[in-house]
Write a protein that holds these residues in place. Structure first.
Motif, PDB file in Angstrom:
ATOM      1  N   TYR A  93     -47.233 -15.375  28.347  1.00 53.57           N
ATOM      2  CA  TYR A  93     -45.789 -15.890  28.784  1.00 53.57           C
ATOM      3  C   TYR A  93     -45.309 -16.918  27.852  1.00 53.57           C
ATOM      4  N   CYS A  94     -46.203 -17.983  27.647  1.00 52.30           N
ATOM      5  CA  CYS A  94     -45.911 -19.089  26.948  1.00 52.30           C
ATOM      6  C   CYS A  94     -45.700 -18.680  25.643  1.00 52.30           C
ATOM      7  N   ILE A 124     -44.311 -15.687  24.439  1.00 55.14           N
ATOM      8  CA  ILE A 124     -43.087 -15.129  24.479  1.00 55.14           C
ATOM      9  C   ILE A 124     -41.710 -16.037  24.833  1.00 55.14           C
ATOM     10  N   LYS A 125     -42.250 -16.992  25.768  1.00 57.79           N
ATOM     11  CA  LYS A 125     -40.924 -17.999  26.059  1.00 57.79           C
ATOM     12  C   LYS A 125     -40.865 -18.830  24.486  1.00 57.79           C
ATOM     13  N   ILE A 164     -38.949 -16.421  22.094  1.00 63.98           N
ATOM     14  CA  ILE A 164     -37.327 -16.273  22.580  1.00 63.98           C
ATOM     15  C   ILE A 164     -36.686 -17.420  22.613  1.00 63.98           C
ATOM     16  N   GLN A 207     -31.887 -16.221  26.431  1.00 63.97           N
ATOM     17  CA  GLN A 207     -33.340 -16.625  26.676  1.00 63.97           C
ATOM     18  C   GLN A 207     -33.526 -16.809  28.396  1.00 63.97           C
ATOM     19  N   GLU A 208     -32.557 -17.092  28.990  1.00 59.89           N
ATOM     20  CA  GLU A 208     -32.811 -17.412  30.368  1.00 59.89           C
ATOM     21  C   GLU A 208     -33.057 -15.919  31.172  1.00 59.89           C
ATOM     22  N   LEU A 217     -36.082 -14.457  30.102  1.00 51.82           N
ATOM     23  CA  LEU A 217     -37.426 -14.905  31.016  1.00 51.82           C
ATOM     24  C   LEU A 217     -37.489 -14.811  32.214  1.00 51.82           C
ATOM     25  N   LYS A 218     -36.207 -15.094  32.915  1.00 46.86           N
ATOM     26  CA  LYS A 218     -36.041 -14.913  34.434  1.00 46.86           C
ATOM     27  C   LYS A 218     -35.784 -13.751  35.148  1.00 46.86           C
ATOM     28  N   LEU A 272     -38.471 -10.283  31.865  1.00 49.11           N
ATOM     29  CA  LEU A 272     -40.058 -10.427  32.080  1.00 49.11           C
ATOM     30  C   LEU A 272     -40.606 -10.085  33.370  1.00 49.11           C
ATOM     31  N   SER A 290     -36.542 -11.941  39.815  1.00 45.12           N
ATOM     32  CA  SER A 290     -35.473 -11.176  38.998  1.00 45.12           C
ATOM     33  C   SER A 290     -34.078 -11.148  39.427  1.00 45.12           C
TER      34      SER A 290
END
Length: 178
Positions: free
Chosen positions: A18-19, A21-22, A25, A34-35, A38-39, A42, A103
């Motif tokens: 996750y870190c 990918i974050k 991105i 990006q938001e 990720l939110k 993902l 999500s």
């Protein structure tokens, strides 16, 4: 004890992924995209992967996979990956629903740009009401399914995480003070 070590090893790998990918991105895309990734994307993917790998293959989606010609691929994936590990049931049964609630509530917040208005309030409250009512409705046999307090707690945590930004905005003034 061995199961706990495996669980925390998998959790550590997921967190590191996750870190990563974050980070990627964040370097490549603008804040809104990006938001969204990720939110919204993902958590949906993670919840879907948990369902595919760990839930019973009698679920309707597995017949869809077979009709698309993916049945054998999915079956092999299930057998060759995490199926051999003893994953805690809370991750298999409670986490996917909370990820989907997280999500969906985030997509609603992004659509309405984190603003409360007469137009947005219905949609912003729709997710929490449906998520909580569906679990409480199972307790009172209004909805088919099995009530699980853990599911309700996970959903409330997901909603709190989603709505933190808008709650912070309501509580704090422009200077960030209460």
């Amino acid at each position: 004890m061995k199961n706990q070590v495996i669980f925390f090893s998998i959790l550590e790998i997921v967190f590191k992924l996750y870190c990563l990918i974050k980070f990627i991105i964040g370097k490549l895309l603008r804040n809104q995209i990006q938001e969204f990734l990720l939110k919204v994307v993902l958590p949906l993917l993670l919840g879907g992967i948990i369902y595919i790998l760990f839930r019973t293959d009698t679920l309707l989606m597995f017949s869809w996979f077979k009709s698309f010609g993916w049945g054998e691929v999915i079956t092999n994936w299930r057998k060759s990956t995490f199926q051999k590990y003893d994953i805690p049931l809370v991750l298999i049964y409670s986490l996917p629903d909370s990820l989907w609630v997280y999500s969906f509530s985030n997509i609603m917040l992004q659509v309405w740009q984190y603003n409360l208005s007469l137009n947005s309030i219905f949609w912003l409250l729709f997710v929490p009401i449906v998520a909580i009512f569906s679990e409480v409705g199972q307790f009172f046999n209004l909805i088919s399914g099995t009530f699980d307090l853990t599911d309700l707690v996970f959903v409330c945590i997901a909603l709190s995480m989603s709505y933190f930004k808008i709650l912070n905005k309501l509580i704090c003034n422009k200077n960030g003070t209460i």
